[in-house]
Design a protein around this motif. Structure first.
Motif, short mmCIF file in Angstrom:
data_model
loop_
_atom_site.label_atom_id
_atom_site.label_comp_id
_atom_site.label_asym_id
_atom_site.label_seq_id
_atom_site.Cartn_x
_atom_site.Cartn_y
_atom_site.Cartn_z
N GLY A 12 25.17 68.79 70.20
CA GLY A 12 26.35 69.61 70.07
C GLY A 12 27.32 69.46 71.23
O GLY A 12 28.47 69.88 71.14
N ARG A 14 29.64 67.28 74.21
CA ARG A 14 30.60 66.20 74.05
C ARG A 14 29.89 64.85 73.99
O ARG A 14 30.27 63.96 73.21
N THR A 15 28.84 64.68 74.80
CA THR A 15 28.11 63.42 74.78
C THR A 15 27.52 63.14 73.40
O THR A 15 27.55 62.01 72.92
N ALA A 16 26.98 64.18 72.77
CA ALA A 16 26.42 64.01 71.43
C ALA A 16 27.50 63.63 70.43
O ALA A 16 27.29 62.80 69.54
N ARG A 17 28.67 64.23 70.55
CA ARG A 17 29.77 63.92 69.63
C ARG A 17 30.26 62.48 69.83
O ARG A 17 30.55 61.77 68.87
N ARG A 19 28.45 59.99 71.04
CA ARG A 19 27.40 59.11 70.52
C ARG A 19 27.48 59.01 69.00
O ARG A 19 27.40 57.92 68.43
N ALA A 20 27.65 60.16 68.33
CA ALA A 20 27.72 60.15 66.87
C ALA A 20 28.90 59.32 66.38
O ALA A 20 28.77 58.53 65.43
N ALA A 21 30.05 59.47 67.04
CA ALA A 21 31.24 58.72 66.62
C ALA A 21 31.05 57.22 66.85
O ALA A 21 31.42 56.40 65.99
#
Length: 200
Positions: A12, A14-17, A19-21
């Motif tokens: 959830g 910024r790093t996760a977002r 990575r997902a993108a």
């Protein structure tokens, strides 16, 4: 932004977002053009993130493929338990076939497998991916051993590999349909061979 490895930070954030993108962009690019055309700068552009972020975190196309496979393993659907060996193997085969005939996932797997033939890092990541998936489904064969439905000493991992192998052959070699009939046939053949003691 921290330099922790992909997938190790809280979900959830910024790093996760990011990575997902990036992983979505990488998967799209692989499905469209294959591993040889995978370019980190282009992935950054597609994902709308800075090139420095992508180069720092993934370093190489193979590193990006490795993380994509790790994410795919994490996102895979859990094992179906039907209570019978035949039902469980059929569920496994149908899931594999559905994934491989998907307009995006099929080309993506072809690209990743191609990458693994020429890059050691991609190969290691692919091996980890399949080890994870086989370990997820192996208990259905082990449970069949415990019920007396398969011979003692049956290797449950080999049973699961036998289910998938003919489906990947269709994907990579023959181009034959990956429909439910093909999936059911693969499951039935693996079950019959396992009951005959082929995997002890």
């Amino acid at each position: 932004m921290t330099d922790a490895k992909p997938g190790t930070l809280r979900p959830g954030g910024r790093t996760a977002r990011v990575r997902a993108a990036v992983l979505k962009a990488a998967g799209d690019a692989l499905a469209e053009s294959g591993f040889n055309e995978l370019d980190l700068a282009e992935i950054a552009r597609r994902a709308e993130v800075g090139k420095t972020t992508v180069y720092r975190r993934w370093s190489t196309p193979a590193g990006l493929v490795a993380d994509l496979l790790a994410d795919m393993a994490e996102q895979s659907l859990p094992r179906t338990e039907t209570g019978t060996l035949d039902g469980d193997l059929r569920a496994n085969a149908r899931l594999v076939a559905k994934t491989l005939r998907d307009p995006r996932q099929g080309p993506l797997f072809k690209a990743v497998i191609a990458a693994a033939t020429c890059d050691a890092e991609a190969a290691a990541a692919l091996h980890r991916f399949y080890a994870t998936r086989i370990a997820e489904w192996a208990p259905c064969a082990q449970q069949a051993v415990e019920r007396g439905d398969l011979p003692t000493g049956t290797d449950p991992h080999e049973v699961i590999r036998a289910v998938s192998a003919p489906l990947y052959y269709r994907l990579l070699a023959t181009g034959e349909p990956l429909d439910e009939a093909a999936a059911d046939q693969a499951a039935a053949a693996a079950a019959a061979a396992a009951r005959a003691g082929a995997y002890t």
